[in-house]
Design a protein around this motif. Sequence first.
Motif, PDB file in Angstrom:
ATOM      1  N   MET B   1      -0.188   3.302  -9.506  1.00 43.36           N
ATOM      2  CA  MET B   1      -1.332   2.649  -8.870  1.00 43.36           C
ATOM      3  C   MET B   1      -0.923   1.405  -8.093  1.00 43.36           C
ATOM      4  O   MET B   1      -1.537   1.026  -7.120  1.00 43.36           O
ATOM      5  CB  MET B   1      -2.334   2.256  -9.950  1.00 43.36           C
ATOM      6  CG  MET B   1      -3.657   1.778  -9.394  1.00 43.36           C
ATOM      7  SD  MET B   1      -4.585   0.928 -10.669  1.00 43.36           S
ATOM      8  CE  MET B   1      -4.009  -0.717 -10.415  1.00 43.36           C
ATOM      9  N   CYS B   2       0.159   0.805  -8.577  1.00 42.37           N
ATOM     10  CA  CYS B   2       0.624  -0.432  -7.934  1.00 42.37           C
ATOM     11  C   CYS B   2       1.204  -0.156  -6.554  1.00 42.37           C
ATOM     12  O   CYS B   2       1.260  -1.014  -5.703  1.00 42.37           O
ATOM     13  CB  CYS B   2       1.693  -1.083  -8.796  1.00 42.37           C
ATOM     14  SG  CYS B   2       1.438  -2.836  -8.985  1.00 42.37           S
ATOM     15  N   LEU B   3       1.660   1.090  -6.392  1.00 42.77           N
ATOM     16  CA  LEU B   3       2.374   1.437  -5.184  1.00 42.77           C
ATOM     17  C   LEU B   3       1.468   1.353  -3.955  1.00 42.77           C
ATOM     18  O   LEU B   3       0.341   1.808  -3.982  1.00 42.77           O
ATOM     19  CB  LEU B   3       2.882   2.871  -5.344  1.00 42.77           C
ATOM     20  CG  LEU B   3       3.978   3.341  -4.417  1.00 42.77           C
ATOM     21  CD1 LEU B   3       5.238   2.539  -4.652  1.00 42.77           C
ATOM     22  CD2 LEU B   3       4.240   4.813  -4.665  1.00 42.77           C
ATOM     23  N   ALA B   4       1.972   0.756  -2.910  1.00 44.90           N
ATOM     24  CA  ALA B   4       1.273   0.805  -1.631  1.00 44.90           C
ATOM     25  C   ALA B   4       2.192   1.550  -0.677  1.00 44.90           C
ATOM     26  O   ALA B   4       3.385   1.307  -0.647  1.00 44.90           O
ATOM     27  CB  ALA B   4       0.989  -0.601  -1.129  1.00 44.90           C
ATOM     28  N   ILE B  47       0.412  -0.583   5.668  1.00 40.53           N
ATOM     29  CA  ILE B  47       0.590  -0.398   4.229  1.00 40.53           C
ATOM     30  C   ILE B  47      -0.781  -0.101   3.641  1.00 40.53           C
ATOM     31  O   ILE B  47      -1.724  -0.859   3.843  1.00 40.53           O
ATOM     32  CB  ILE B  47       1.181  -1.665   3.598  1.00 40.53           C
ATOM     33  CG1 ILE B  47       2.620  -1.845   4.069  1.00 40.53           C
ATOM     34  CG2 ILE B  47       1.124  -1.600   2.085  1.00 40.53           C
ATOM     35  CD1 ILE B  47       3.258  -3.116   3.576  1.00 40.53           C
ATOM     36  N   VAL B  48      -0.882   1.008   2.940  1.00 39.74           N
ATOM     37  CA  VAL B  48      -2.173   1.451   2.408  1.00 39.74           C
ATOM     38  C   VAL B  48      -2.124   1.470   0.882  1.00 39.74           C
ATOM     39  O   VAL B  48      -1.173   1.960   0.280  1.00 39.74           O
ATOM     40  CB  VAL B  48      -2.519   2.864   2.936  1.00 39.74           C
ATOM     41  CG1 VAL B  48      -3.801   3.373   2.299  1.00 39.74           C
ATOM     42  CG2 VAL B  48      -2.641   2.847   4.462  1.00 39.74           C
ATOM     43  N   HIS B  49      -3.164   0.899   0.289  1.00 39.52           N
ATOM     44  CA  HIS B  49      -3.240   0.876  -1.172  1.00 39.52           C
ATOM     45  C   HIS B  49      -4.641   1.290  -1.590  1.00 39.52           C
ATOM     46  O   HIS B  49      -5.620   0.753  -1.067  1.00 39.52           O
ATOM     47  CB  HIS B  49      -2.912  -0.535  -1.673  1.00 39.52           C
ATOM     48  CG  HIS B  49      -2.979  -0.669  -3.167  1.00 39.52           C
ATOM     49  ND1 HIS B  49      -2.244   0.115  -4.017  1.00 39.52           N
ATOM     50  CD2 HIS B  49      -3.684  -1.503  -3.951  1.00 39.52           C
ATOM     51  CE1 HIS B  49      -2.497  -0.239  -5.265  1.00 39.52           C
ATOM     52  NE2 HIS B  49      -3.379  -1.211  -5.258  1.00 39.52           N
ATOM     53  N   VAL B  50      -4.731   2.208  -2.516  1.00 39.46           N
ATOM     54  CA  VAL B  50      -5.987   2.799  -3.006  1.00 39.46           C
ATOM     55  C   VAL B  50      -7.042   2.966  -1.903  1.00 39.46           C
ATOM     56  O   VAL B  50      -8.198   2.598  -2.051  1.00 39.46           O
ATOM     57  CB  VAL B  50      -6.566   2.035  -4.227  1.00 39.46           C
ATOM     58  CG1 VAL B  50      -5.628   2.157  -5.410  1.00 39.46           C
ATOM     59  CG2 VAL B  50      -6.865   0.577  -3.950  1.00 39.46           C
ATOM     60  N   GLY B  51      -6.585   3.558  -0.785  1.00 39.31           N
ATOM     61  CA  GLY B  51      -7.524   3.913   0.276  1.00 39.31           C
ATOM     62  C   GLY B  51      -7.886   2.794   1.225  1.00 39.31           C
ATOM     63  O   GLY B  51      -8.842   2.923   1.989  1.00 39.31           O
ATOM     64  N   PHE B  52      -7.129   1.711   1.220  1.00 44.81           N
ATOM     65  CA  PHE B  52      -7.397   0.599   2.139  1.00 44.81           C
ATOM     66  C   PHE B  52      -6.124   0.169   2.859  1.00 44.81           C
ATOM     67  O   PHE B  52      -5.082  -0.028   2.219  1.00 44.81           O
ATOM     68  CB  PHE B  52      -7.949  -0.617   1.363  1.00 44.81           C
ATOM     69  CG  PHE B  52      -9.388  -0.478   0.997  1.00 44.81           C
ATOM     70  CD1 PHE B  52      -9.775   0.410  -0.003  1.00 44.81           C
ATOM     71  CD2 PHE B  52     -10.364  -1.213   1.650  1.00 44.81           C
ATOM     72  CE1 PHE B  52     -11.108   0.557  -0.357  1.00 44.81           C
ATOM     73  CE2 PHE B  52     -11.700  -1.075   1.311  1.00 44.81           C
ATOM     74  CZ  PHE B  52     -12.074  -0.190   0.307  1.00 44.81           C
ATOM     75  N   GLY B  73      10.207  10.963  -5.063  1.00 46.45           N
ATOM     76  CA  GLY B  73       9.075  11.599  -5.729  1.00 46.45           C
ATOM     77  C   GLY B  73       7.887  10.675  -5.923  1.00 46.45           C
ATOM     78  O   GLY B  73       6.952  10.979  -6.663  1.00 46.45           O
ATOM     79  N   LEU B  74       7.908   9.504  -5.268  1.00 52.27           N
ATOM     80  CA  LEU B  74       6.838   8.528  -5.497  1.00 52.27           C
ATOM     81  C   LEU B  74       5.538   8.933  -4.807  1.00 52.27           C
ATOM     82  O   LEU B  74       4.465   8.524  -5.240  1.00 52.27           O
ATOM     83  CB  LEU B  74       7.266   7.135  -5.021  1.00 52.27           C
ATOM     84  CG  LEU B  74       8.382   6.499  -5.835  1.00 52.27           C
ATOM     85  CD1 LEU B  74       8.821   5.183  -5.207  1.00 52.27           C
ATOM     86  CD2 LEU B  74       7.936   6.255  -7.264  1.00 52.27           C
ATOM     87  N   GLU B  77       3.659  10.980  -7.206  1.00 57.14           N
ATOM     88  CA  GLU B  77       3.130  10.100  -8.253  1.00 57.14           C
ATOM     89  C   GLU B  77       1.844   9.422  -7.775  1.00 57.14           C
ATOM     90  O   GLU B  77       0.889   9.267  -8.516  1.00 57.14           O
ATOM     91  CB  GLU B  77       4.187   9.043  -8.569  1.00 57.14           C
ATOM     92  CG  GLU B  77       4.181   8.537  -9.986  1.00 57.14           C
ATOM     93  CD  GLU B  77       5.431   7.709 -10.252  1.00 57.14           C
ATOM     94  OE1 GLU B  77       5.382   6.514  -9.973  1.00 57.14           O
ATOM     95  OE2 GLU B  77       6.447   8.280 -10.690  1.00 57.14           O
ATOM     96  N   PHE B  79      -0.183  10.394  -5.113  1.00 57.17           N
ATOM     97  CA  PHE B  79      -1.271  11.252  -4.634  1.00 57.17           C
ATOM     98  C   PHE B  79      -1.517  12.493  -5.497  1.00 57.17           C
ATOM     99  O   PHE B  79      -2.456  13.229  -5.256  1.00 57.17           O
ATOM    100  CB  PHE B  79      -0.980  11.722  -3.185  1.00 57.17           C
ATOM    101  CG  PHE B  79      -0.875  10.591  -2.213  1.00 57.17           C
ATOM    102  CD1 PHE B  79      -1.901   9.661  -2.087  1.00 57.17           C
ATOM    103  CD2 PHE B  79       0.245  10.437  -1.408  1.00 57.17           C
ATOM    104  CE1 PHE B  79      -1.812   8.612  -1.181  1.00 57.17           C
ATOM    105  CE2 PHE B  79       0.345   9.399  -0.497  1.00 57.17           C
ATOM    106  CZ  PHE B  79      -0.687   8.475  -0.393  1.00 57.17           C
ATOM    107  N   PRO B  82      -3.657  14.047 -11.618  1.00 62.31           N
ATOM    108  CA  PRO B  82      -3.234  13.853 -13.006  1.00 62.31           C
ATOM    109  C   PRO B  82      -3.724  14.944 -13.952  1.00 62.31           C
ATOM    110  O   PRO B  82      -3.080  15.230 -14.951  1.00 62.31           O
ATOM    111  CB  PRO B  82      -3.841  12.508 -13.394  1.00 62.31           C
ATOM    112  CG  PRO B  82      -4.564  11.981 -12.224  1.00 62.31           C
ATOM    113  CD  PRO B  82      -4.509  12.970 -11.111  1.00 62.31           C
TER     114      PRO B  82
END
Lengths: 374, 87
Positions: B1-4, B47-52, B73-74, B77, B79, B82
């Motif tokens: 989730m932290c990944l942008a 840079i996009v994070h949780v749709g922003f 492979g990120l 992870e 997209f 789960p």
Amino acid sequence: MKYLAEFQNPELARGLLDDIRAAVTRPWALMEVCGGQTHTIIRQGIDQLLPDGVELIHGPGCPVCVTPLEVIDKALAIAARPGVIFCSFGDMLRVPGTDRDLFRVRSEGGDVRVVYSPLDALRIATENPDREVVFFGIGFETTAPPNAMAVHQARKRGIRNFSMLVSHVRVPPAIDAVMGSPDCRVQGFLAAGHVCSVMGTSEYPELAARHRVPIVVTGFEPLDILEGIRRVVRQLERGEHTVDNAYPRAVRPEGNPAARAMLADVFEVTDRAWRGIGTIPLSGWRLSPRYREHDAEHRFDVVDIATREPAACRSGEVLQGLLKPNQCEAFGTDCTPRSPLGATMVSSEGACAAYYLYRRLGTPTTPLEASSVV
Amino acid sequence: MCLAVPGRVVEIAERDGARMAVVDFSGVVKDVCLEYLPDLKVGEYAIVHVGFALQRLDEESARKTLALFEELGLLQEEFGDPWEVER
């Protein structure tokens, strides 16, 4: 040097490592704040490539790990209610509450949905006007602006069946708390690059001066991290303690002003408990009173939740850099990503998960194991 | 989730009163909100994070990062589904 070949640009990496090696005259302990950086470090073996004496301490920068147990239990209680659609980022599904997790709630009939963006949860609310849609709003300064926008949009568009369980945390007070601990060994920081993409760098000079500690804004790729380490070590060797930006391609000094303005509108700063660490003053955000209608804690009665931390879990010490994951007795035995005791093992950004997945257990991991952590 | 993750803007449209874009992340296509970077244009990277979209990025940096994330492979992870992973 066995991991160096895996770098995207091994020659550049070698040059940075040579620079670091040439600069170091005595031992230094640096903290990488962000869990994403921890994963890059462990995955690429950066900690093992560094010259003797340069130690990386893993910081508290994993939002999933530091979300307090009480908030997890509130989330589980809300998610289990009939009529509720509970939306969350995938990382939170397996985080253990006192006696279950969101996976369990779902298997017991709860309507738990994974969303990629908080706006997906808002869409679900518009599509299900007769249901209560609750979004689990956790994360650091990078995640808070998107979540703030969802709440703002809900109010603007009159979407009354949407609320958010908010447990946002802020990095600078965490750095302050780490430096203020009597057991602190940290002498320099790699600050989290994407947090600074939003917030800029204005909060750091005061911290760097007061604690006499260099703070270098650092990205997430292996070369970014080596460059961050190089700059921190150079400052330490010279006796300097300034704020430096080693990630200028994504971080401007002012951050993202539109995102900061939305944060100021939707949230207010509050004391926040960090799982395993305790309460850090002014270290979090909650919804401001203007948005109370969309505050899940206000909408659902979840005040009397009894929480109980597993005694064997030493996540708190790991999060503060006082203990390496594989120094915990439960590591890899009673506590694995499939059956985690604490949040640092369950989250894909947790230090314990990083150690487990990338070889620090002594057994090779399989792709299945690696992908089971979401 | 932290990944942008860096992505390229393919299309921009107003939707539900918000500036939205279709963004391509090395083949994975997602809806992304541009309210925090309203002057971002088609063809540019962010840079996009949780749709922003949170910060503009130059093309070369974006391409390098995407290639690396894909290799590690990120992207899966970030997209992946789960529930699927759990089965």
